[in-house]
Design a protein around this motif. Structure first.
Motif, short mmCIF file in Angstrom:
data_model
loop_
_atom_site.label_atom_id
_atom_site.label_comp_id
_atom_site.label_asym_id
_atom_site.label_seq_id
_atom_site.Cartn_x
_atom_site.Cartn_y
_atom_site.Cartn_z
N TYR A 160 23.01 75.87 13.71
CA TYR A 160 22.28 76.29 14.91
C TYR A 160 22.87 75.71 16.19
O TYR A 160 22.96 76.38 17.19
CB TYR A 160 20.82 75.85 14.84
N GLU A 161 23.20 74.43 16.16
CA GLU A 161 23.67 73.72 17.35
C GLU A 161 25.02 73.08 17.04
O GLU A 161 25.36 72.89 15.87
CB GLU A 161 22.66 72.65 17.75
N THR B 28 25.32 70.56 14.24
CA THR B 28 25.17 71.01 12.85
C THR B 28 26.49 71.46 12.25
O THR B 28 26.61 71.55 11.03
CB THR B 28 24.12 72.13 12.73
N PHE C 13 25.34 81.39 16.29
CA PHE C 13 24.88 80.48 17.34
C PHE C 13 25.98 79.59 17.92
O PHE C 13 25.73 78.87 18.88
CB PHE C 13 23.76 79.58 16.81
N LEU C 14 27.18 79.60 17.31
CA LEU C 14 28.23 78.65 17.71
C LEU C 14 29.59 79.32 17.89
O LEU C 14 29.88 80.33 17.26
CB LEU C 14 28.39 77.57 16.63
N SER D 295 27.81 76.03 21.98
CA SER D 295 26.81 77.06 21.69
C SER D 295 27.36 78.41 22.10
O SER D 295 28.08 78.52 23.09
CB SER D 295 25.52 76.79 22.48
N GLU E 263 26.40 77.33 26.81
CA GLU E 263 25.81 76.08 27.30
C GLU E 263 26.70 74.91 26.89
O GLU E 263 26.96 74.68 25.72
CB GLU E 263 24.41 75.91 26.72
N ASP F 190 25.40 70.50 25.34
CA ASP F 190 25.34 69.95 23.99
C ASP F 190 26.65 70.16 23.22
O ASP F 190 26.71 69.97 22.01
CB ASP F 190 24.17 70.53 23.21
#
Length: 193
Positions: free
Chosen positions: A4-5, A8, A58-59, A76, A80, A83
């Motif tokens: 997801y992020e 991960t 998501f990545l 991401s 973004e 992160d």
């Protein structure tokens, strides 16, 4: 494994690189990384000299194998950057070891090194000289957890740092084989063999 992020993907990728070095005595090649990224469910969308780009739902991951170093940027898919993380692997001739680190692009959000400390592998014996806390991520009804094996837990416990979150550096609260971090929302789960 849930991707997801950036964290991960970065943590299991760093663990894989460390295991690869301990088994084979050198950094993985670009081709080794390509195969691993595909096995993790990422689609290769660009391959050019010195660069490969992979995409998941998501990545996005950019892989730069060059000059005896390996750099993988994970961001991401929204673009973004707050992160975003960078997995860096290199042979440090000064300390005679291989080093694998996860570095945040946003030093304000992450106060320490992800995984608590980098992977440091002696170049001669190929033995681990540090106590990194790395694994893969699973989601259950209680939330998202970093899953670690009992060997990783024992090393971490010996370093007397099991109350520090390996993801954000916050404080962990343990309940049996699971720990919860109120700062980042992730947990840690120990899976015994």
């Amino acid at each position: 494994m849930k991707l997801y992020e950036p964290i991960t993907l970065a943590m299991p990728l760093a663990k894989w690189i460390g295991n690869f070095i301990m088994e084979r005595g050198h950094l993985p090649s670009g081709e080794d990384v390509r195969e691993t990224m595909k096995s993790l469910g990422l689609e290769e969308i660009c391959l050019d000299k010195g660069l490969a780009v992979f995409r998941g739902r998501f990545l996005i991951a950019l892989v730069f194998p060059r000059n005896g170093n390996l750099v993988i940027d994970v961001i991401s898919s929204s673009g973004e950057l707050s992160d975003a993380l960078e997995v860096v692997a290199y042979h440090d001739k000064k300390i005679e070891a291989f080093v694998v680190e996860i570095l945040p692009t946003n030093d304000l959000e992450y106060e320490g090194n992800i995984g608590i400390e980098p992977i440091i592998i002696d170049e001669e014996s190929l033995e681990l000289e540090s106590s990194p806390v790395l694994g893969y991520f699973e989601e259950d009804e209680e939330g998202m957890f970093l899953v670690i094996d009992d060997e990783t837990y024992e090393r971490w416990n010996e370093a007397d740092d099991i109350h520090t979150c390996p993801i954000c550096g916050g404080e962990l609260a343990w309940r049996k084989e699971k720990a919860y971090c109120a700062d980042c929302g992730y947990g840690v789960k120990v899976v015994r063999k």
